[in-house]
Design a protein around this motif. Structure first.
Motif, PDB file in Angstrom:
ATOM      1  N   SER B  47     -28.777  -6.306  18.480  1.00  0.00           N
ATOM      2  CA  SER B  47     -28.333  -5.077  18.250  1.00  0.00           C
ATOM      3  C   SER B  47     -27.295  -4.639  19.282  1.00  0.00           C
ATOM      4  O   SER B  47     -26.262  -3.965  19.278  1.00  0.00           O
ATOM      5  CB  SER B  47     -29.293  -4.054  18.089  1.00  0.00           C
ATOM      6  N   ASP B 169     -26.068  -4.743  10.849  1.00  0.00           N
ATOM      7  CA  ASP B 169     -27.018  -4.766  11.815  1.00  0.00           C
ATOM      8  C   ASP B 169     -28.378  -4.951  10.882  1.00  0.00           C
ATOM      9  O   ASP B 169     -29.051  -4.034  10.339  1.00  0.00           O
ATOM     10  CB  ASP B 169     -27.366  -3.830  13.005  1.00  0.00           C
ATOM     11  N   GLU B 170     -28.995  -6.212  10.450  1.00  0.00           N
ATOM     12  CA  GLU B 170     -29.778  -6.184   9.573  1.00  0.00           C
ATOM     13  C   GLU B 170     -29.752  -5.528   8.321  1.00  0.00           C
ATOM     14  O   GLU B 170     -30.585  -4.657   8.062  1.00  0.00           O
ATOM     15  CB  GLU B 170     -31.332  -6.090  10.149  1.00  0.00           C
TER      16      GLU B 170
HETATM   17 MG   LIG Z   1     -31.913  -4.632  16.274  1.00  0.00          MG
END
Ligand SMILES: [Mg+2]
Ligand SMILES: Nc1ncnc2c1ncn2[C@@H]1O[C@H](COP(=O)(O)OP(=O)(O)O)[C@@H](O)[C@H]1O
Lengths: 420, 224
Positions: B47, B169-170
């Motif tokens: 991240s 991000d995911e």
């Molecule tokens: Mg993360």
């Protein structure tokens, strides 16, 4: 390159979805501005009325002879004592006439001066009012009544009669209202007056004079100048006072000084005569502004709190906006716009409420025997107060909005998005 | 070789609560039209790296290039504009503005960019929603739709200004397997039909395997 339509759209959406807080904040401003407008209008109305009460009856420049000691005592004219120290005990005032020397030429001179709106002669005489065996001491002022009413608001203070009635009645008198009450006299009656010398004259009452100042109304009356000159047994050039009205009141002090030198008379100007009066007006204004600013500061704290809360709630939204490309300034402007909209709406409403309240006060009955011309509470309407009110509202919301919105500007989106 | 995104020796420390070297000598590139994924254990710095690549985080050393232009060291107003025009970002949590409608959410970045008329922006937004098969939701409030739908709205919003790269991000981390699959196919289609470059952080092995390239991270380093 600021895109206002997007910023205002977001600001509007925030405000609308938080209607309750928005309304609370706006009402705070409304309250402050409404109170300011109402108070300033009422206070100024009062000030104007009180100013009128005294100032309109006060000449801009007053010429008269003052009883005072000579500035140079006779001994200093005597060469032999020139270099010694002279001590004079018990100085007495100089023997002078109350009459203004050369009054008629002075009047003519003044009437030709373009700064002078008008000059009126007066003869002030000490007399006694006779009512049976009672003698009331007082003053009788001989005036040129038509000129007097043209130049001052004297006409407003004549009750149960007219200036014309006095002018057309040779031995008429405008009796002080307090005197009339004491002697149970009404219009059309005759009143006996006696001079200091003892001569008695009957005068016919053509009206009452009621200035609202009790000591004046209890002792002072008006008659035609010629009548008073005749009563006093004086010639037509016997004049004790000259009252001058100017076109521009601010010239009074300089002109007074000049006249005093030029004609060797005492000349007082209106500022000298009413210096203490200004103080009263200033204090009333001070109170008005102090109260209004206090209310606006309270309202400002309300806005500050609400914006702070809003920004706390919208932390995520702020992070998203920044992530999708809104700059810190954009975000600050979004919240500043909200503050300014609250200020504008709340302030505008405050102006309306202030106006309505002023109108209500304006129509409330306010009757007092001291003020014959006043029937309702005095209120002054002045566009300037409304402009100042709106500026106040915008200024206080601007200040209140600045800190929270600057905080929003500095929020780091990464910290919010990471969620730690 | 045509790169859309390139990094040279990016290093980052966190100084609070104590000095922590979170990214170490990150040098890699994403080619135009490439669909790359980043994998790695939780805490490996994925991240953190993505926030730097998206220009939101500027506290690092090294160099970041977008379309061969050096991004590092630019003024934050300029970075805001770059993010707005060139980068699409999709978060794990959908992050929509809940008081606005779906359509307004999608239109927002384009309104900020201010290059097209309101009607043109609205047409573009509707077209993105249609492509993601959620056009029937356009006038719903963003808070009133399901998680899978929200993630698709977020993708539509990320695409509205036709960015050169889409980062995520995911983005499937909070979705069930059906919805996750759905999102993968959307990404795949964007790469194949529009030639979009993608860089997606994921925990999902199946998802990663189907991308062009997997970038493995461990303890702040790219290991493969
Ligand atoms: Mg993360
Ligand atoms: N603001 C911060 N201050 C200090 N340490 C942080 C901060 N943010 C993240 N970290 C640490 O940096 C490391 C990498 O975090 P992150 O990039 O979120 O990992 P990932 O996304 O790969 O799970 C973690 O060990 C995390 O605890």
């Amino acid at each position: 390159m600021i895109n206002w339509s997007v910023i205002l759209n977001i600001a509007k959406t925030h405000l609308v979805t938080k209607m309750k807080s928005t309304a609370t904040a706006a009402l705070g401003v409304t309250f402050g501005i409404g109170a300011y407008i109402t108070m300033i209008s009422f206070m100024t109305g009062l000030n104007d009325m009180l100013d009128g009460l005294v100032l309109n009856q006060t000449p801009h420049i007053h010429l008269y002879n003052e009883i005072e000691p000579s500035e140079t005592q006779p001994i200093s004219l005597y060469d032999e004592f020139e270099n010694s120290m002279n001590v004079v005990h018990s100085i007495r005032p100089r023997q002078i006439q109350k009459k203004i020397h050369n009054a008629l030429p002075i009047l003519n001179y003044l009437k030709q001066d373009k700064d002078v709106k008008g000059a009126t002669p007066q003869l002030q005489a000490q007399i006694f009012y006779l009512s049976g065996s009672i003698e009331l001491s007082g003053a009788l002022i001989g005036i040129n009544v038509m000129e007097e009413t043209r130049l001052s608001s004297m006409g407003d203070y004549i009750v149960n009669g007219t200036p014309e009635a006095l002018k057309n009645t040779d031995n008429g008198i405008l009796l002080g209202s307090g005197l009339a009450e004491k002697m149970s006299l009404s219009v059309g009656d005759r009143v006996q007056i006696s001079t200091v010398g003892g001569a008695i004259f009957p005068l016919k009452i053509v009206g009452f004079y009621q200035s609202g100042v009790a000591t004046v109304d209890n002792s002072q009356s008006f008659a035609n100048l010629k009548t008073v000159q005749r009563i006093m047994g004086e010639a037509q050039n016997y004049i004790t006072d000259i009252n001058i009205r100017l076109n521009d009141i601010s010239l009074a002090p300089t002109l007074a000084k000049r006249l005093q030198k030029q004609f060797m008379v005492k000349a007082t100007d209106i500022n000298e005569a009413n210096a203490q009066f200004e103080t009263g007006s200033n204090i009333r204004n001070l109170i008005t502004y102090a109260v209004s600013i206090t209310l606006l500061i309270v309202a400002g704290f309300g806005i500050y709190n609400i914006l702070n809360m809003l920004i706390y709630e919208k932390m995520k939204d702020i992070a998203i906006l920044k992530a999708i490309g809104f700059s810190g300034l954009d975000v600050q402007l979004i919240f500043m716009s909200q503050a300014m909209i609250i200020g504008l709406v709340g302030g505008g409403l405050g102006l309306i409420i202030g106006y309505v309240l002023s109108r209500v006060i304006d129509n409330l009955a306010f009757e007092t025997s001291a003020l014959p011309t006043i029937t309702t509470y005095p209120v002054s309407y002045n566009l300037g107060y409304y402009v100042v009110g709106l500026v106040f509202a915008l200024l206080s919301t601007f200040v209140a909005g600045w800190l929270p919105s600057a905080k929003a500007r500095r929020i780091d989106p990464v910290i919010i998005i990471r969620g730690t | 070789m045509e790169y859309v995104l390139e990094t040279k020796d990016i290093n980052k420390h966190f100084y609070k609560p104590k000095d922590f070297h979170v990214l170490k000598d990150i040098s890699f590139a994403v080619r135009v039209g490439e669909f790359a994924s980043i994998m790695g254990k939780s805490g490996s710095g994925k991240s953190t790296l993505l926030y730097i690549l998206s220009t939101m985080d500027t506290e690092y050393t090294g160099e970041l290039y977008l379309n061969h232009e050096l991004v590092t060291g630019r003024h934050h107003n300029e970075l805001s504009r770059m993010r707005n025009k060139h980068i699409g970002f999709v978060f794990q949590f959908h992050y929509l503005l809940s008081e606005f409608t779906v359509l307004e959410n999608v239109m927002l970045p384009a309104k900020k960019l201010n290059e097209k008329s309101h009607t043109a922006i609205e047409r573009d937004a509707m077209q993105k929603l249609e492509m993601l098969k959620i056009d029937y939701l356009a006038h719903q409030r963003a808070s009133r739709i399901s998680g899978g739908e929200k993630q698709r709205v977020a993708i539509a919003r990320a695409l509205i200004n036709n960015p050169v790269i889409l980062m995520g991000d995911e983005p499937t981390g909070n979705l069930d397997s059906h919805n996750a699959d759905n999102v993968f196919h959307i990404f795949k289609k964007l790469k194949e039909e529009e030639g979009l470059s993608l860089l997606i952080v994921t925990h999902d092995e199946d998802f990663a395997k189907r991308t062009d390239r997997i970038i493995q991270m461990e303890d702040g380093r790219i290991i493969s």
